[in-house]
Scaffold this active site. Structure first.
Site, PDB file in Angstrom:
ATOM      1  N   ASN A  62       4.551   0.165 -10.569  1.00 46.06           N
ATOM      2  CA  ASN A  62       3.185  -0.023 -11.072  1.00 46.06           C
ATOM      3  C   ASN A  62       3.118  -1.270 -11.948  1.00 46.06           C
ATOM      4  OD1 ASN A  62       4.756   1.456 -12.951  1.00 46.06           O
ATOM      5  ND2 ASN A  62       2.966   2.339 -13.917  1.00 46.06           N
ATOM      6  N   GLU A  64       0.683  -2.759 -14.812  1.00 49.01           N
ATOM      7  CA  GLU A  64      -0.465  -2.506 -15.676  1.00 49.01           C
ATOM      8  C   GLU A  64      -1.059  -3.805 -16.214  1.00 49.01           C
ATOM      9  OE1 GLU A  64       0.836   0.292 -18.641  1.00 49.01           O
ATOM     10  OE2 GLU A  64       0.704   1.969 -17.229  1.00 49.01           O
ATOM     11  N   CYS A  73      -1.167   0.727  -8.932  1.00 47.68           N
ATOM     12  CA  CYS A  73      -0.191   1.806  -8.777  1.00 47.68           C
ATOM     13  C   CYS A  73       0.990   1.309  -7.938  1.00 47.68           C
ATOM     14  CB  CYS A  73      -0.820   2.998  -8.072  1.00 47.68           C
ATOM     15  SG  CYS A  73      -2.075   3.861  -9.023  1.00 47.68           S
ATOM     16  N   GLU A  75       2.426   2.827  -5.513  1.00 44.25           N
ATOM     17  CA  GLU A  75       2.169   3.078  -4.087  1.00 44.25           C
ATOM     18  C   GLU A  75       1.286   1.988  -3.504  1.00 44.25           C
ATOM     19  OE1 GLU A  75       1.737   5.096  -6.678  1.00 44.25           O
ATOM     20  OE2 GLU A  75       1.783   7.214  -6.091  1.00 44.25           O
ATOM     21  N   CYS A 112      -1.883   9.420  -6.989  1.00 46.18           N
ATOM     22  CA  CYS A 112      -3.216   9.660  -7.549  1.00 46.18           C
ATOM     23  C   CYS A 112      -4.259   9.675  -6.429  1.00 46.18           C
ATOM     24  CB  CYS A 112      -3.557   8.587  -8.589  1.00 46.18           C
ATOM     25  SG  CYS A 112      -3.990   6.983  -7.874  1.00 46.18           S
ATOM     26  N   CYS A 115      -4.695   6.375  -4.495  1.00 48.85           N
ATOM     27  CA  CYS A 115      -3.570   6.110  -3.589  1.00 48.85           C
ATOM     28  C   CYS A 115      -3.604   7.040  -2.375  1.00 48.85           C
ATOM     29  CB  CYS A 115      -2.243   6.236  -4.327  1.00 48.85           C
ATOM     30  SG  CYS A 115      -1.936   4.849  -5.448  1.00 48.85           S
TER      31      CYS A 115
HETATM   32 ZN   LIG Z   1      -2.244   5.650  -7.544  1.00 52.67          ZN
END
Ligand SMILES: [Zn+2]
Length: 167
Positions: A62, A64, A73, A75, A112, A115
């Site tokens: 990830n 940020e 993310c 993924e 999430c 994703c």
């Molecule tokens: Zn995600």
């Protein structure tokens, strides 16, 4: 009116040692990627690694940003790189893991909602299901045969919803 039901099955491995050698390798790649992620705000470092149909392994963490919605993310990073380097190449398995300075990494996490939507579209694009391997640095590991199982009643683009779009 009738009531519909939805259910899916997934496998639970008690520990890393129960995995096949290929799955160990992929989850290890995801763990390594978690250590290379950039998560100074949440201190929740997620790593993902995808094994493509051609045998390539793509990993990422990830990323940020102080402007939180701008973050990516793990993924999503992996899907974007896989799609850019090998367009329409199916992903056989995607491993997802995490580490944190604040919490133990001893149980699986799942993608999430955003994703899950991205995985669903990636599957549609390649015409192939994506198997998920979800685990922490220690503890149980979940195996999901089809990532779409995590997104029932998924939103799908239908051109009739957007008549102003051309082509
Ligand atoms: Zn995600």
């Amino acid at each position: 009116m009738k009531k519909e039901h939805y259910q899916f099955a997934y496998k639970v491995y008690e520990s890393f040692s129960e995995l096949s050698d290929d799955d160990k390798k992929l989850l290890k790649a995801a763990q390594d990627a978690a250590f290379l992620s950039y998560a100074p705000y949440s201190s929740f470092n997620v790593g993902a690694a995808a094994e493509l149909e051609n045998g390539e392994i793509i990993s990422g963490g990830n990323q940020e940003n102080a402007s939180f919605p701008a973050g990516l993310c793990a993924e999503g990073v992996v899907l974007a790189v896989a799609s850019s380097r090998f367009p329409k190449m199916p992903i056989k398995t995607l491993a997802v893991t995490y580490r944190s300075e604040k919490h133990e990494s001893d149980h699986p996490i799942a993608p999430c909602g955003i994703c899950r939507q991205s995985l669903q579209e990636f599957q549609d694009k390649t015409g192939s299901t994506i198997r998920l391997l979800l685990g922490g640095l220690t503890g149980k590991i979940y195996e999901v045969d089809d990532s779409n199982s995590l997104l029932p009643l998924a939103f799908k683009f239908e051109r009739r919803f957007f008549p102003s779009l051309c082509c």
